[in-house]
Design a protein around this motif. Structure first.
Motif, PDB file in Angstrom:
ATOM      1  N   TYR A   1      -3.910   9.015  -6.582  1.00  0.00           N
ATOM      2  CA  TYR A   1      -2.508   8.906  -6.178  1.00  0.00           C
ATOM      3  C   TYR A   1      -1.672   9.551  -7.272  1.00  0.00           C
ATOM      4  CZ  TYR A   1      -3.865   4.739  -3.281  1.00  0.00           C
ATOM      5  OH  TYR A   1      -4.427   3.865  -2.390  1.00  0.00           O
TER       6      TYR A   1
ATOM      7  N   ASP B   1       2.377  10.167  -8.846  1.00  0.00           N
ATOM      8  CA  ASP B   1       3.672   9.501  -8.794  1.00  0.00           C
ATOM      9  C   ASP B   1       4.170   9.569  -7.339  1.00  0.00           C
ATOM     10  OD1 ASP B   1       6.202   8.956 -10.934  1.00  0.00           O
ATOM     11  OD2 ASP B   1       6.777   9.557  -8.913  1.00  0.00           O
ATOM     12  N   SER B   2       4.839   8.514  -6.882  1.00  0.00           N
ATOM     13  CA  SER B   2       5.249   8.462  -5.476  1.00  0.00           C
ATOM     14  C   SER B   2       6.247   9.561  -5.099  1.00  0.00           C
ATOM     15  CB  SER B   2       5.895   7.116  -5.147  1.00  0.00           C
ATOM     16  OG  SER B   2       5.076   6.067  -5.577  1.00  0.00           O
TER      17      SER B   2
ATOM     18  N   GLU C   1      16.387   3.720  -4.831  1.00  0.00           N
ATOM     19  CA  GLU C   1      15.981   3.084  -3.573  1.00  0.00           C
ATOM     20  C   GLU C   1      15.035   3.999  -2.783  1.00  0.00           C
ATOM     21  OE1 GLU C   1      16.710  -0.092  -2.300  1.00  0.00           O
ATOM     22  OE2 GLU C   1      17.326  -0.320  -4.393  1.00  0.00           O
TER      23      GLU C   1
ATOM     24  N   TYR D   1      13.084   6.210  -4.061  1.00  0.00           N
ATOM     25  CA  TYR D   1      11.823   6.160  -4.818  1.00  0.00           C
ATOM     26  C   TYR D   1      11.020   4.926  -4.408  1.00  0.00           C
ATOM     27  CZ  TYR D   1       8.915   6.375  -9.141  1.00  0.00           C
ATOM     28  OH  TYR D   1       7.894   6.453 -10.042  1.00  0.00           O
ATOM     29  N   LYS D   2      11.714   3.800  -4.308  1.00  0.00           N
ATOM     30  CA  LYS D   2      11.022   2.559  -3.936  1.00  0.00           C
ATOM     31  C   LYS D   2      10.398   2.685  -2.538  1.00  0.00           C
ATOM     32  CE  LYS D   2      13.320  -0.959  -2.489  1.00  0.00           C
ATOM     33  NZ  LYS D   2      14.419  -1.942  -2.474  1.00  0.00           N
ATOM     34  N   VAL D   3      11.146   3.207  -1.598  1.00  0.00           N
ATOM     35  CA  VAL D   3      10.603   3.360  -0.245  1.00  0.00           C
ATOM     36  C   VAL D   3       9.410   4.308  -0.253  1.00  0.00           C
ATOM     37  CG1 VAL D   3      11.073   4.184   2.091  1.00  0.00           C
ATOM     38  CG2 VAL D   3      12.743   2.772   0.913  1.00  0.00           C
TER      39      VAL D   3
ATOM     40  N   SER E   1       7.382   4.692  -2.592  1.00  0.00           N
ATOM     41  CA  SER E   1       6.272   3.995  -3.240  1.00  0.00           C
ATOM     42  C   SER E   1       5.463   3.123  -2.280  1.00  0.00           C
ATOM     43  CB  SER E   1       6.791   3.094  -4.359  1.00  0.00           C
ATOM     44  OG  SER E   1       7.386   3.865  -5.364  1.00  0.00           O
ATOM     45  N   ILE E   2       6.100   2.672  -1.224  1.00  0.00           N
ATOM     46  CA  ILE E   2       5.396   1.769  -0.312  1.00  0.00           C
ATOM     47  C   ILE E   2       4.168   2.462   0.278  1.00  0.00           C
ATOM     48  CG2 ILE E   2       5.574   0.367   1.790  1.00  0.00           C
ATOM     49  CD1 ILE E   2       8.559   0.053   1.148  1.00  0.00           C
ATOM     50  N   SER E   3       4.271   3.763   0.521  1.00  0.00           N
ATOM     51  CA  SER E   3       3.059   4.458   0.988  1.00  0.00           C
ATOM     52  C   SER E   3       2.352   5.204  -0.148  1.00  0.00           C
ATOM     53  CB  SER E   3       3.339   5.342   2.197  1.00  0.00           C
ATOM     54  OG  SER E   3       4.603   5.904   2.152  1.00  0.00           O
ATOM     55  N   LEU E   4       2.633   4.771  -1.358  1.00  0.00           N
ATOM     56  CA  LEU E   4       1.894   5.150  -2.574  1.00  0.00           C
ATOM     57  C   LEU E   4       2.149   6.569  -3.075  1.00  0.00           C
ATOM     58  CD1 LEU E   4      -1.278   3.109  -1.758  1.00  0.00           C
ATOM     59  CD2 LEU E   4       0.308   2.664  -3.624  1.00  0.00           C
ATOM     60  N   SER E   5       1.699   7.592  -2.360  1.00  0.00           N
ATOM     61  CA  SER E   5       2.022   8.943  -2.828  1.00  0.00           C
ATOM     62  C   SER E   5       1.807   9.943  -1.718  1.00  0.00           C
ATOM     63  CB  SER E   5       1.202   9.316  -4.070  1.00  0.00           C
ATOM     64  OG  SER E   5      -0.006   9.967  -3.761  1.00  0.00           O
ATOM     65  N   PRO E   6       2.563  11.051  -1.768  1.00  0.00           N
ATOM     66  CA  PRO E   6       2.280  12.116  -0.806  1.00  0.00           C
ATOM     67  C   PRO E   6       0.900  12.693  -1.113  1.00  0.00           C
ATOM     68  CG  PRO E   6       3.930  12.838  -2.426  1.00  0.00           C
ATOM     69  CD  PRO E   6       3.645  11.396  -2.705  1.00  0.00           C
TER      70      PRO E   6
ATOM     71  N   TYR F   1       8.615  -3.663  -4.052  1.00  0.00           N
ATOM     72  CA  TYR F   1       7.280  -3.077  -4.172  1.00  0.00           C
ATOM     73  C   TYR F   1       6.832  -3.087  -5.627  1.00  0.00           C
ATOM     74  CZ  TYR F   1       3.153  -0.560  -3.049  1.00  0.00           C
ATOM     75  OH  TYR F   1       1.846  -0.221  -2.900  1.00  0.00           O
TER      76      TYR F   1
ATOM     77  N   ARG G   1       4.568  -0.590  -8.105  1.00  0.00           N
ATOM     78  CA  ARG G   1       5.251   0.488  -8.812  1.00  0.00           C
ATOM     79  C   ARG G   1       6.631   0.023  -9.264  1.00  0.00           C
ATOM     80  NH1 ARG G   1       2.764   6.151  -7.452  1.00  0.00           N
ATOM     81  NH2 ARG G   1       0.635   5.433  -7.345  1.00  0.00           N
TER      82      ARG G   1
ATOM     83  N   ASN H   1      -6.628   2.970  -8.308  1.00  0.00           N
ATOM     84  CA  ASN H   1      -6.590   4.438  -8.301  1.00  0.00           C
ATOM     85  C   ASN H   1      -7.755   4.955  -9.142  1.00  0.00           C
ATOM     86  OD1 ASN H   1      -5.563   7.008  -7.888  1.00  0.00           O
ATOM     87  ND2 ASN H   1      -3.775   6.752  -9.221  1.00  0.00           N
TER      88      ASN H   1
ATOM     89  N   SER I   1      -2.063   2.916   4.517  1.00  0.00           N
ATOM     90  CA  SER I   1      -0.660   2.490   4.425  1.00  0.00           C
ATOM     91  C   SER I   1       0.148   2.941   5.637  1.00  0.00           C
ATOM     92  CB  SER I   1       0.016   3.064   3.173  1.00  0.00           C
ATOM     93  OG  SER I   1      -0.726   2.785   2.019  1.00  0.00           O
TER      94      SER I   1
END
Ligand SMILES: Cc1ncc(COP(=O)(O)O)c(C=O)c1O
Ligand SMILES: Cc1ncc(COP(=O)(O)O)c(C=O)c1O
Lengths: 481, 481
Positions: free
Chosen positions: A103, A105-106, A316, A318-320, A322-327, B20, B23, B47, B140
């Motif tokens: 993963y 950074d988100s 905010e 960034y937080k959202v 993060s919920i799906s961890l990373s692209p 979350y 992170r 990870n 996710s």
């Protein structure tokens, strides 16, 4: 027995309301026909590789090496990969600890966001901050994240062009907001008239809707139109006066097929306007690896850049994210190479330029063949595809065709497109999936079929169309309907 | 001046409410320290590659070849790639027209969904239908799609274990629903007591909440516990009686470190129970390429399988998936290989088995080292990590540590974890990020640091912890706080 959680009756209504025509009835029927063995020409989605476009060699070499980093230690690696691809793969592997399997950074890998910022700076001549650039799984995911954070409920409206790419209408439904349409002018080459905008906002407000943001698609999908600088200035000023955030969908910025209106970003025009607007207007701009001469749709890579967005809001988002961890990481690397392609002097430079120019020049010729083809058909008129990947001809359906559709319980352009599909295998999307004025009908097709196939496809379209028109205009044909 | 669309004050409240922690504050502080040059041991997220786990060779070879299909025509390809990897790459390239650069079907490539169905059939001994399997960008995304379709508003509740993986709490907030917690029993090895469930549902209903679904995480994150067949049967029966859909998060199904309770899927237990429940209960099961011995987190690949979900609902889920076009294609291919790895007799088989066994066996040893390490510390008690990738020790904070935290305006376990981070570089997540009983504190760490580093890390943890406890239990230390 009362319904269970996942019975249709008890599902989230916003989900049910969402429409997504690009993969709707026409697509499903085309898939069925394909299963039955019919040859289908899928022009329903801008999916260049699916229609035979070859991937660019250099980026694929780099990502292949990043996937198989053990090759970098193999003495034979130089037999299959050029030195600059090897060097670039090593560079990207240092940017994310753990490589493609970790993963990131988100917001995406910092080193790649820096490459994106440098690209934007060079393109626009203004600074760009990597901390305000987020990498995404395709532009779609970025657009959805931003709409999600804006829309609080039904009372929140987002201005969307009509016709539009249905990602916008679908996402606005999904998040429970209200779509506020503004019409593009077909007779003015799909231009955007500020008076239409004003009218749309006034009407929405009279219904109690708080209009909060405006979407522009430049170059346009499905219309292909490229916005002029003057038009962009008007739009920005309008958003500023009306207190709207502007979402600039610029995924087709490399797909330009005329020289009068080269692509210019909303960010650059905004910065050129100077303060106060350049320091205050909320702008989010979207880009992707799916389009241009890349066409790497299946990789799912994109980014958005935020301009004048307050830091607390960035947190905010960034937080959202993060919920799906990373692209996904491989597509981040494609994005890095898209914004930082081989340079003059690099081993792969000439080949890369040959490949990418070849694709864009062919698209330009195909745009012309397609527009001319449509305009040679009975009851069809079509603006030239200035940019993007689509042709959006107006189909002037005879009244009796419209009646026949009504009897069949179908929207008239859906009926036309279904018959086109059955007769020719050409899979298009009816104009009603994108929005159009009452009583006016279109279809959308991509300009992506192979150049050598184009004349044949247009001939087959013409034959179908002209017979269709003949049948429904010809009184004696009535009984045959 | 009234706020603009993207000012914090005017954002969607559901977004702001979502938390979350994985992170969160700890992670951000760790990233800062890292920038300042401090060595950080990131055990905040599962990870594995980021902590040095090597990718499995065979799948990486196959995906590299799929990214660079031109290599397949190169006479030297056999010098770098084994024949079975070459054959497998050719197989996958035929499954998606246009290869990795083309959007696939929004549910994922049919041929790969077929491989997944065969895997499930073999695992459970019951039929599985590829049309009811959707591939996703990591588990996710699948979890979010399903929660989105279930949750209609605040009045809809979803049962979630406490402690839980915060994807669930965050997504439920984001979609505007209500989380209905049920407590796992730490003293019973984090077991699930059906009476707790009944109590939670009754309490939620008394507040007017319609409880619609239940989440289980098996093996558990953060608890590591593996559910027994008897427990799973009780849960299924409970969901059936209470008319709840069951969401089975089974992403750690390959991560098992004891032999008493091997992994058994909710689907198998359900099918074993026979009709009517096996034909009626709504079940969605999730899996991923991020965990197991794969650990391919950065690729973002997952699937979910739907059991007894009505076709009209499946259509709605398909439509929502279509809005973002398609899951990324490279990760779909990883999924194909995960469910269909090299077989005995294949060239790559022995090497693949050696690599994968090596990883799981080492994780098993690390689970033991970590549990024992925590249990040797003052005021720390820790259940054994039966499965998954985490250790979740209870930290019995002295009253004066709790008071000190209050004075500092911090949740007590956040303070503890921050001090641990500053003192040792070990980046963990406070138990409050996962949920815990009032007045009881934990931290979560992964068991992923390299095996040879483990003893050192545990020693450094023990030194910090025991000094911390000494300081806050020791009266004379009071002034030093
Ligand atoms: C206008 C527009 N925006 C966004 C997208 C989404 O592209 P992607 O998610 O592949 O980046 C598309 C795709 O066709 C598009 O036409
Ligand atoms: C319990 C659980 N579910 C789901 C996920 C999501 O994994 P991914 O999206 O990478 O598949 C995780 C990741 O840590 C997890 O621990």
């Amino acid at each position: 027995m009362f319904p269970k959680a996942l019975d249709y009756e008890s599902l989230n209504e916003n989900v049910k309301k969402a429409q997504y025509a690009v993969r709707g009835e026409l697509y499903l029927r085309a898939s069925e026909l394909q299963k039955e063995g019919k040859k289908i020409i899928f022009t329903n989605v801008g999916n260049p590789h699916a229609l035979g476009q070859k991937p660019l060699t250099f980026p694929r070499q780099v990502v292949a090496l990043c996937q198989a980093p053990f090759l970098l230690d193999d003495p034979n690696v130089g037999l299959l990969f050029p030195a600059d691809a090897i060097a670039r793969a090593k560079h990207y592997l240092t940017l994310n600890t753990g490589g493609l399997g970790a993963y990131s950074d988100s917001r995406g890998i910092p080193g790649i966001r820096k490459e994106v910022a440098e690209f934007i700076e060079k393109r626009d001549g203004y600074p760009s901050d990597p901390e305000l650039i987020f990498l995404t799984d395709g532009a779609s995911k970025g657009v959805m994240q931003i709409l999600n954070i804006i829309i609080r409920g039904e009372g929140d409206g987002v201005l969307v062009p009509v016709p539009q790419y249905p990602l916008y209408s679908a996402a606005i439904s999904l998040f429970g907001g209200s779509l506020v349409p503004y019409f593009l002018e077909e007779t003015a080459n799909w231009g955007l008239d500020i008076n239409n905008l004003r009218h749309s906002v006034a009407e929405a407000r009279s219904k109690g809707i708080t209009v909060r943001a405006m979407v522009i698609i430049n170059p346009g999908n499905p219309t292909g139109q490229c916005l002029s600088v003057a038009n962009l200035r008007e739009i920005l000023k309008f958003c500023y006066q009306e207190n709207l955030a502007l979402l600039g969908d610029e995924v087709y910025q490399q797909n330009i097929y005329q020289d009068e209106r080269p692509f210019i970003s909303a960010k650059k025009v905004l910065m050129d306007m100077g303060p106060p607007i350049s320091k205050e207007l909320h702008l989010v701009s979207f880009h992707t690896v799916s389009k241009g001469y890349w066409g790497e749709c299946g990789q799912r890579g994109g980014y958005f850049e935020m301009t004048n967005i307050p830091p607390k809001t960035v947190d905010e988002i960034y937080k959202v994210a993060s919920i799906s961890l990373s692209p996904n990481v491989p597509a981040q690397i494609f994005m890095g190479m898209m914004v930082n392609p081989p340079k003059p002097g690099d081993i792969s430079y000439d080949h890369f330029v040959r490949e990418s120019k070849g694709i864009i020049e062919s698209l330009r010729r195909r745009a012309r063949i397609m527009t001319d083809g449509f305009n040679s058909c009975r009851n069809v008129v079509c603006n030239f595809t200035e940019g993007a990947m689509y042709s959006f001809p107006q189909i002037r359906l005879p009244p009796r065709a419209i009646e026949a559709a009504k009897r069949a319980g179908k929207v008239p352009d859906v009926l036309y497109c279904l018959k086109l599909l059955e007769a020719t295998g050409i899979s298009t999307v009816p104009g009603s999936g994108f929005g159009q004025k009452e009583g006016v009908f279109h279809l959308r097709t991509t300009i992506l079929p192979a150049e050598e196939d184009m004349p044949g496809i247009m001939a087959s379209f013409k034959k179908f169309n002209d017979e269709f028109m003949e049948q429904y205009e010809d009184y004696r044909g009535y009984s045959r309907m």
